[in-house]
Design an enzyme around this catalytic site. Structure first.
Site, PDB file in Angstrom:
ATOM      1  N   CYS A 266     -34.452   1.301  13.947  1.00 13.06           N
ATOM      2  CA  CYS A 266     -35.634   2.155  13.776  1.00 13.06           C
ATOM      3  C   CYS A 266     -35.514   2.927  12.470  1.00 13.06           C
ATOM      4  O   CYS A 266     -34.436   3.422  12.138  1.00 13.06           O
ATOM      5  CB  CYS A 266     -35.726   3.128  14.951  1.00 13.06           C
ATOM      6  SG  CYS A 266     -37.154   4.222  14.887  1.00 13.06           S
TER       7      CYS A 266
ATOM      8  N   HIS B 171     -41.881  -1.240  21.014  1.00 13.95           N
ATOM      9  CA  HIS B 171     -41.069  -0.231  20.320  1.00 13.95           C
ATOM     10  C   HIS B 171     -41.979   0.844  19.702  1.00 13.95           C
ATOM     11  O   HIS B 171     -41.723   2.043  19.856  1.00 13.95           O
ATOM     12  CB  HIS B 171     -40.213  -0.920  19.244  1.00 13.95           C
ATOM     13  CG  HIS B 171     -39.390   0.001  18.403  1.00 13.95           C
ATOM     14  ND1 HIS B 171     -38.008  -0.012  18.417  1.00 13.95           N
ATOM     15  CD2 HIS B 171     -39.737   0.977  17.510  1.00 13.95           C
ATOM     16  CE1 HIS B 171     -37.565   0.910  17.580  1.00 13.95           C
ATOM     17  NE2 HIS B 171     -38.585   1.522  17.004  1.00 13.95           N
ATOM     18  N   GLU B 172     -43.046   0.395  19.029  1.00 15.56           N
ATOM     19  CA  GLU B 172     -43.954   1.352  18.380  1.00 15.56           C
ATOM     20  C   GLU B 172     -44.767   2.134  19.413  1.00 15.56           C
ATOM     21  O   GLU B 172     -45.003   3.331  19.257  1.00 15.56           O
ATOM     22  CB  GLU B 172     -44.894   0.629  17.404  1.00 15.56           C
ATOM     23  CG  GLU B 172     -44.189  -0.077  16.254  1.00 15.56           C
ATOM     24  CD  GLU B 172     -43.171   0.787  15.544  1.00 15.56           C
ATOM     25  OE1 GLU B 172     -43.379   2.003  15.420  1.00 15.56           O
ATOM     26  OE2 GLU B 172     -42.139   0.234  15.129  1.00 15.56           O
TER      27      GLU B 172
ATOM     28  N   HIS C 208     -42.949   5.052  20.634  1.00 14.84           N
ATOM     29  CA  HIS C 208     -42.985   6.217  19.731  1.00 14.84           C
ATOM     30  C   HIS C 208     -44.171   7.132  20.071  1.00 14.84           C
ATOM     31  O   HIS C 208     -44.033   8.355  20.069  1.00 14.84           O
ATOM     32  CB  HIS C 208     -43.116   5.768  18.272  1.00 14.84           C
ATOM     33  CG  HIS C 208     -41.810   5.414  17.620  1.00 14.84           C
ATOM     34  ND1 HIS C 208     -40.764   6.300  17.509  1.00 14.84           N
ATOM     35  CD2 HIS C 208     -41.379   4.274  17.040  1.00 14.84           C
ATOM     36  CE1 HIS C 208     -39.755   5.719  16.875  1.00 14.84           C
ATOM     37  NE2 HIS C 208     -40.092   4.489  16.587  1.00 14.84           N
TER      38      HIS C 208
HETATM   39 ZN   LIG Z   1     -38.904   3.100  15.658  1.00 11.62          ZN
END
Ligand SMILES: [Zn+2]
Length: 185
Positions: free
Chosen positions: A97, A139-140, A143
């Site tokens: 990341c 993954h995004e 966030h």
């Molecule tokens: Zn990330």
């Protein structure tokens, strides 16, 4: 106008732990922001970047899963107000990341997802994706929920990463941990 390199918010910064609220497409600054977010992702050699990683609370991210694998023109995909409608299967991949420099670990996630999102043109799209693209999207998406990939690794992997994570967090001041410019090569 030239695209701007946005500062990266690093582990230990409180905005990475915020769940971002839905955003409006009427925001006059949206177009510039999308351009700068994409530009910053490529400058950092990333395949995905979420708004809170650059200090914004707009609920969106950009991805380009093919970027690291092929020599080709950038093809940024922007997902605004995304919703993961369903998921199934399982896959395990090593993740990293931009907000956690030097940290890599295996993460287990659903292999296939159906996601709906709004494009920068205001169109609502639903698609089912799998493979690396599905991993990058999840993954995004995490966030935007205030979740980092290191939250999802095994207990043993967490122990191994603890010192590195603590070192990153120790650089935070008043809940902020921001890096301007590009890292040294
Ligand atoms: Zn990330």
């Amino acid at each position: 106008m030239k695209p701007k390199l946005l500062p990266i918010h690093i582990y230990g910064d409180s905005i990475l732990r915020e769940k971002l609220p839905e955003c409006s497409l009427d925001d006059a600054k949206l177009k510039d922001f999308i351009r700068d977010l994409s530009y910053t992702m490529y400058q950092r050699d990333g395949v995905g970047l979420a708004a809170n990683q650059v200090g914004s609370r707009l609920r969106m991210f950009v991805i380009d899963p093919e970027w690291a694998r092929e020599e080709r023109e950038p093809n940024p995909i922007v997902m605004i107000n995304p919703v993961i409608e369903s998921s199934d299967g399982e896959t395990e991949n090593e993740e990293g990341c931009i907000s956690l420099p030097g940290i890599y670990a295996n993460v287990r996630r659903p292999a296939r997802i159906t996601i709906s999102y709004t494009t920068p043109d205001g169109e609502r799209v639903t698609e089912t994706v799998e493979g690396f693209k599905a991993v990058v999207i999840q993954h995004e998406y995490d966030h935007l929920e205030g979740v980092l990939f290191t939250d999802k690794v095994s207990t043993l992997a967490k122990l191994k990463l603890k010192r590195k994570l603590n070192d990153l967090a120790a650089q935070a001041v008043d809940g902020k941990n921001v890096r301007e410019g590009l890292p040294d090569a």
